[in-house]
Structure formats: C-alpha cells, structure tokens
Design an enzyme around this catalytic site. Structure first.
Site, PDB file in Angstrom:
ATOM      1  CB  THR A  93      35.164  46.445  22.025  1.00  0.00           C
ATOM      2  OG1 THR A  93      35.435  46.457  20.624  1.00  0.00           O
ATOM      3  CG2 THR A  93      34.426  47.720  22.406  1.00  0.00           C
ATOM      4  CE  LYS A 168      34.083  48.983  18.654  1.00  0.00           C
ATOM      5  NZ  LYS A 168      33.932  48.264  17.438  1.00  0.00           N
ATOM      6  CE  LYS A 243      32.356  44.356  24.655  1.00  0.00           C
ATOM      7  NZ  LYS A 243      33.378  43.461  24.115  1.00  0.00           N
TER       8      LYS A 243
HETATM    9  P1  NAD Z   1      33.909  35.654  20.401  1.00  0.00           P
HETATM   10  O1  NAD Z   1      33.115  35.342  21.606  1.00  0.00           O
HETATM   11  O2  NAD Z   1      33.561  35.010  19.098  1.00  0.00           O
HETATM   12  O3  NAD Z   1      35.464  35.322  20.678  1.00  0.00           O
HETATM   13  C1  NAD Z   1      36.106  35.484  21.905  1.00  0.00           C
HETATM   14  C2  NAD Z   1      37.075  34.322  22.071  1.00  0.00           C
HETATM   15  O4  NAD Z   1      37.811  34.500  23.279  1.00  0.00           O
HETATM   16  C3  NAD Z   1      36.352  32.954  22.183  1.00  0.00           C
HETATM   17  O5  NAD Z   1      36.884  32.068  21.230  1.00  0.00           O
HETATM   18  C4  NAD Z   1      36.653  32.508  23.618  1.00  0.00           C
HETATM   19  O6  NAD Z   1      36.803  31.107  23.751  1.00  0.00           O
HETATM   20  C5  NAD Z   1      37.968  33.235  23.880  1.00  0.00           C
HETATM   21  N1  NAD Z   1      38.277  33.410  25.294  1.00  0.00           N
HETATM   22  C6  NAD Z   1      37.445  33.806  26.287  1.00  0.00           C
HETATM   23  N2  NAD Z   1      38.132  33.868  27.456  1.00  0.00           N
HETATM   24  C7  NAD Z   1      39.400  33.497  27.174  1.00  0.00           C
HETATM   25  C8  NAD Z   1      40.573  33.357  27.962  1.00  0.00           C
HETATM   26  N3  NAD Z   1      40.578  33.608  29.266  1.00  0.00           N
HETATM   27  N4  NAD Z   1      41.705  32.931  27.356  1.00  0.00           N
HETATM   28  C9  NAD Z   1      41.720  32.671  26.020  1.00  0.00           C
HETATM   29  N5  NAD Z   1      40.650  32.778  25.228  1.00  0.00           N
HETATM   30  C10 NAD Z   1      39.497  33.192  25.802  1.00  0.00           C
HETATM   31  O7  NAD Z   1      33.892  37.249  20.260  1.00  0.00           O
HETATM   32  P2  NAD Z   1      34.264  38.123  18.964  1.00  0.00           P
HETATM   33  O8  NAD Z   1      33.032  38.426  18.185  1.00  0.00           O
HETATM   34  O9  NAD Z   1      35.453  37.533  18.286  1.00  0.00           O
HETATM   35  O10 NAD Z   1      34.671  39.495  19.674  1.00  0.00           O
HETATM   36  C11 NAD Z   1      35.933  39.687  20.293  1.00  0.00           C
HETATM   37  C12 NAD Z   1      36.105  41.156  20.627  1.00  0.00           C
HETATM   38  O11 NAD Z   1      35.997  41.924  19.431  1.00  0.00           O
HETATM   39  C13 NAD Z   1      35.031  41.701  21.579  1.00  0.00           C
HETATM   40  O12 NAD Z   1      35.647  42.558  22.479  1.00  0.00           O
HETATM   41  C14 NAD Z   1      34.061  42.415  20.648  1.00  0.00           C
HETATM   42  O13 NAD Z   1      33.359  43.460  21.296  1.00  0.00           O
HETATM   43  C15 NAD Z   1      35.018  42.951  19.603  1.00  0.00           C
HETATM   44  N6  NAD Z   1      34.388  43.221  18.293  1.00  0.00           N
HETATM   45  C16 NAD Z   1      33.570  42.305  17.705  1.00  0.00           C
HETATM   46  C17 NAD Z   1      33.020  42.564  16.459  1.00  0.00           C
HETATM   47  C18 NAD Z   1      32.116  41.548  15.780  1.00  0.00           C
HETATM   48  O14 NAD Z   1      31.478  41.907  14.775  1.00  0.00           O
HETATM   49  N7  NAD Z   1      32.040  40.307  16.243  1.00  0.00           N
HETATM   50  C19 NAD Z   1      33.287  43.787  15.813  1.00  0.00           C
HETATM   51  C20 NAD Z   1      34.142  44.707  16.421  1.00  0.00           C
HETATM   52  C21 NAD Z   1      34.694  44.404  17.672  1.00  0.00           C
END
Ligand code: NAD
Length: 288
Positions: A93, A168, A243
């Site tokens: 997102t 979204k 966010k």
């Molecule tokens: P998270 O922080 O658990 O996961 C993000 C991952 O990206 C981490 O493992 C981190 O180490 C990795 N990362 C960061 N920088 C990096 C890089 N340069 N190279 C490789 N890996 C890297 O976050 P999440 O909850 O999995 O969310 C991910 C996305 O999904 C976000 O954009 C969030 O807004 C969206 N989202 C989350 C949810 C939810 O319920 N958690 C729901 C819908 C959408």
C-alpha cells in the site's frame, strides 16, 4: 513459473508461501534473516540480495512498507536486473503518485507492471483469500491475474496505473469514517438509555446499516465475532489505518478532492494511534 518475491513480512510471508504451494519456483528476498528462514521453511528459495533473487524470473512480486522503499527497490534492484519482459507486481500500500512513477519507469525499461494493493489482513494473506485491486494496462493485468489468483479470492482491474492504490485509499477512508460514525451512534444510544443489542437489531435492518456495524461491530458481544470481542486485539491495526488515511489525505490534496470527514478521521486516528497503534481500528470507540 520462476517468481521473485521481495518483502516477506507479516503479509508477504504468507503470500510467498501460497505461490510456492501453487507450484511456482519462488525466489525470496527480505532484509530480515528470520523472514528468509521462514520463507525457506515454506518452500521458497532464499537469496541474500534482491538482484540475485530477480535473476532469470518471469515475474517479480513485492510487499513492502512504503513508497520510498518500493521506489528504491525497483530502481536499484529490479528494473534492469529482472529479465526484460518480466511482469512486475507491487502489492504494497503506497501513495498513488509513487505507484504511477515506478510503473512509468518500469514501462520505459520494457516491463509490464501493475500496482495491486490488497484488502484483507494477515489471516487472509496466510489463507490465500486476499482481494487485489489492480491498476495497469490490460496486458499487464492479464499477465498479473493468474499470479494474484494463487494468493487471493478476488482480483479486480481498477483501471490504469495507480488506480489500485486509488481504490484502496478511497475504500479505507470510507471505512474509517463509517467506523467512527458507528462508534458514535452506539455510544449515543447508550447515553440515551438504548441498549446496544437493541440498537443493533434496529439499525442493522434500517438505513444506518453498514459494514462496521454488521460485520465488524465495535461493541463487544454484539453482532458476529470481531476484534471487539477480543479486547480489540488482532484485526486491522490503528497504525495501519492511520497510514492509509495519511495516503488518502495526501492524494486528496494532490487531486483537489474535498474530504472534510476524511481529514477529521485522520486527526482522530492520529490521536488514538499515539498510544494504541497496535489495537484494532474499531478500538476507536474507547475514545468516545
Ligand atoms: P511488515 O513490516 O511486516 O513487512 C515488510 C517487510 O519488508 C519486512 O519483512 C521488512 O524486512 C521488508 N523490507 C523492508 N525494506 C526492504 C527492502 N529494502 N528490501 C527487502 N525487504 C525489505 O509489513 P506488512 O504488515 O507485511 O505490510 C506490508 C505492506 O502491506 C504494507 O504496505 C502495508 O500497508 C500493506 N498491508 C498490510 C496489511 C496488514 O494487515 N498487515 C493489510 C493490508 C495491506
């Protein structure tokens, strides 16, 4: 199909596992060693470097925290490193402007790319039941769809590049607004001497009916099981709602859209998330 997956966090971990389960050869990369170890246990091949992960693939999927990181990863490690002609899918997102910019850069370099943010949380990512809202050309969508099908229950083409993100944030702005409104109505009913269950029974079949009331009721013990029944643990964290509201208000500003309730919702979640960022967003009822 050989697919690179970048970003194996709460959401990406389960999504990559579902691609592997569907028989794809998943080449995984994350900055976190623990995330890579879990991906390996889930049938993916782990790489120490994003450029190695995208080597020789037909598709790249990413699930990263924000637009700045998405842009850096695609500019530095994907574009020009994944084989020309690969299809690129960013499921993070992020802001609409960055999504459009990155897709523009990818297209200039000969890739098809979509923005494909999701609705549904960690349970849906693990269970393969996400909904994907997809922006990009018809060709890019047609190529992305079978890959997204392995991770979700619905894949919807929202139009051109960036329209997935637009769908979204418009959806989540509306969700924040009707959740706050629903909480206000339940609290006011209580103050007026109207029992929560009775108000629910009436309003859920009247014109006040909405998803926050009938599918995700913020009052414990009323309506179907929801995070309120678990003291607002789990569900959709207030910090993530904040966010999305920030992204929505940024986009509204750029587009010249008038969103007074969206702005107010952002202020309300901003105050709440300071100390309660991990609580489900329906916990906003505690502030009333
Ligand atoms: P998270 O922080 O658990 O996961 C993000 C991952 O990206 C981490 O493992 C981190 O180490 C990795 N990362 C960061 N920088 C990096 C890089 N340069 N190279 C490789 N890996 C890297 O976050 P999440 O909850 O999995 O969310 C991910 C996305 O999904 C976000 O954009 C969030 O807004 C969206 N989202 C989350 C949810 C939810 O319920 N958690 C729901 C819908 C959408």
């Amino acid at each position: 199909m050989k697919i690179a997956f970048i970003g194996l966090g709460n959401m990406g971990g389960g999504m990559a596992a579902n691609l592997a389960k569907a028989g794809h050869e998943v080449r995984a990369f994350d900055l976190s060693r623990a995330a890579l170890d879990t991906a390996r246990e889930n049938g993916c091949e782990a790489f120490d470097d994003a450029k190695q992960a995208v080597d020789g693939v037909k598709a790249v999927v990413s699930m990263l925290p924000n637009g700045q990181i998405v842009k850096a990863v695609y500019e530095n490690d994907v574009i020009g490193h994944a084989p020309k002609g690969a299809v690129l899918l960013d499921c993070s997102t992020i802001d609409v402007a960055t999504a459009r910019e990155v897709i523009g850069l990818a297209e200039e370099a000969g890739y098809d790319m979509v923005d494909a943010p999701v609705s549904g949380g960690i349970a849906a990512a693990n269970g393969g039941t996400l909904t994907f809202m997809v922006g990009g050309t018809g060709t890019a969508f047609t190529r992305a769809e079978p890959i997204l099908d392995c991770m979700g229950k619905a894949v919807i083409h929202a139009g051109d590049a960036g329209n997935g993100q637009a769908a979204k944030i418009c959806n989540n702005m509306l969700l924040a607004i009707h959740m706050i409104g629903t909480c206000e109505a339940f609290r006011m009913a209580e103050k007026l001497g109207l029992d929560a269950q009775t108000f629910y029974d009436i309003s859920s079949v009247s014109s006040g009916q909405n998803w926050s009331m009938t599918s995700y009721c913020p009052v414990p013990g009323v309506g179907p099981q929801s995070p309120s029944d678990n003291d607002y643990q789990g569900g959709f964290a207030s910090a993530l709602m904040l966010k999305d509201l920030k992204l929505a208000m940024e986009a509204a500003g750029t587009a010249g859209a008038s969103t007074p309730l969206g702005k107010h919702a952002q202020e309300i979640y901003e105050a709440f998330a300071k100390d309660n960022g991990g609580l489900d967003f329906s916990g906003i009822i505690k502030t009333l």
